[in-house]
Design a protein around this motif. Structure first.
Motif, short mmCIF file in Angstrom:
data_model
loop_
_atom_site.label_atom_id
_atom_site.label_comp_id
_atom_site.label_asym_id
_atom_site.label_seq_id
_atom_site.Cartn_x
_atom_site.Cartn_y
_atom_site.Cartn_z
N LYS A 95 1.45 -1.48 -0.06
CA LYS A 95 0.09 0.17 0.41
C LYS A 95 0.73 1.36 0.28
CE LYS A 95 -4.17 -2.18 0.90
NZ LYS A 95 -5.08 -1.85 0.02
N GLY A 96 2.05 0.83 -0.34
CA GLY A 96 3.42 2.42 0.04
C GLY A 96 3.25 3.39 1.19
N ILE A 97 2.69 3.06 2.68
CA ILE A 97 2.27 3.33 3.93
C ILE A 97 4.18 3.41 4.24
CG2 ILE A 97 1.18 3.25 6.21
CD1 ILE A 97 -1.34 1.79 5.01
N LEU A 98 4.14 4.41 4.43
CA LEU A 98 5.78 4.54 5.74
C LEU A 98 5.54 4.79 6.65
CD1 LEU A 98 6.11 8.08 3.19
CD2 LEU A 98 7.31 6.18 2.58
N LEU A 99 5.81 3.63 7.87
CA LEU A 99 5.74 3.26 8.55
C LEU A 99 6.78 4.10 9.86
CD1 LEU A 99 6.48 -0.54 8.48
CD2 LEU A 99 3.88 0.17 8.54
#
Length: 223
Positions: free
Chosen positions: A62-66
């Motif tokens: 999802k391309g979520i930046l942790l």
């Protein structure tokens, strides 16, 4: 993380209470520690591993930046609350729901923390059967077909006909089911106050979840 920082508050208070009882209490406190601490630590480790793996998957898919999640106070609040609740239960269904709440909150970019807290309170207070019946009556006919059950042709009857088809083990437990249904109705998740009312065949298979119930299910389901 140091062990002292991750000690369960409930366990600590219980142990402190037992420890206040002279001699016997001290021994009981140590015994409680031997019994409770190993499985508690195991639950924590498994929870952190599973959540971490799913977060990593979301980052890749999802391309979520942790890294940015550290600055997201709402997300941190959700993780803390779900972690505490998950460590209190051994029910896999509930643990999975708590995980879903974390990840579904990321899908909803502006979740209302107050609403999430209400959802978490409901999950904590409900049994697994509450959730199962709510899911069933979101779309009874579709649920039966999806689970390999041919919906019987009914001219008249009550919603218990659906429950009996879906979960035969509940057939002798109508009072139990009615108690569960009353809880769902009081919480505003379903629009009918009883499973027992007589109705037409179409009514038996009608959707019974409310808009709020749909929102609750959407937030706790696996996507």
């Amino acid at each position: 993380m140091e062990k002292d920082k991750v000690k369960d508050i409930t366990y600590s208070l219980t142990k402190a209470g037992l420890g206040s009882i002279p001699v016997v209490g001290a021994a009981a406190s140590e015994l409680l520690g031997l019994i409770v601490t190993p499985p508690l630590e195991k639950r924590r480790s498994e929870w952190m591993l599973e959540v971490g793996e799913r977060l990593k998957m979301l980052e890749e898919t999802k391309g979520i930046l942790l890294e940015s999640l550290k600055e997201n106070d709402t997300f941190i609040d959700i993780v803390i609350q779900t972690t505490q609740l998950a460590n209190k239960t051994s029910e896999e269904e509930k643990i999975k729901i708590y995980q879903n709440v974390i990840f579904n909150s990321l899908e909803n970019h502006n979740p209302e923390l107050a609403e999430i807290q209400i959802f978490l309170h409901l999950v904590e207070s409900f049994t697994v059967w509450h959730i199962k019946l709510l899911v069933l009556f979101d779309n009874p006919k579709k649920w039966l077909i999806t689970n390999g059950i041919t919906p019987p042709e009914l001219m008249m009857g009550s919603m218990f006909s659906v429950v009996d088809e879906a979960y035969p083990e509940l057939k002798p437990k109508q009072k139990f089911c009615n108690l569960i249904w009353s809880d769902l109705y009081r919480a505003g998740l379903v629009n009918t106050d009883s499973l027992s009312g007589m109705m037409s065949g179409n009514g038996i298979y009608a959707k019974r979840t409310t808009e709020f119930g749909d929102k609750f299910l959407d937030f706790i389901k696996t996507k």
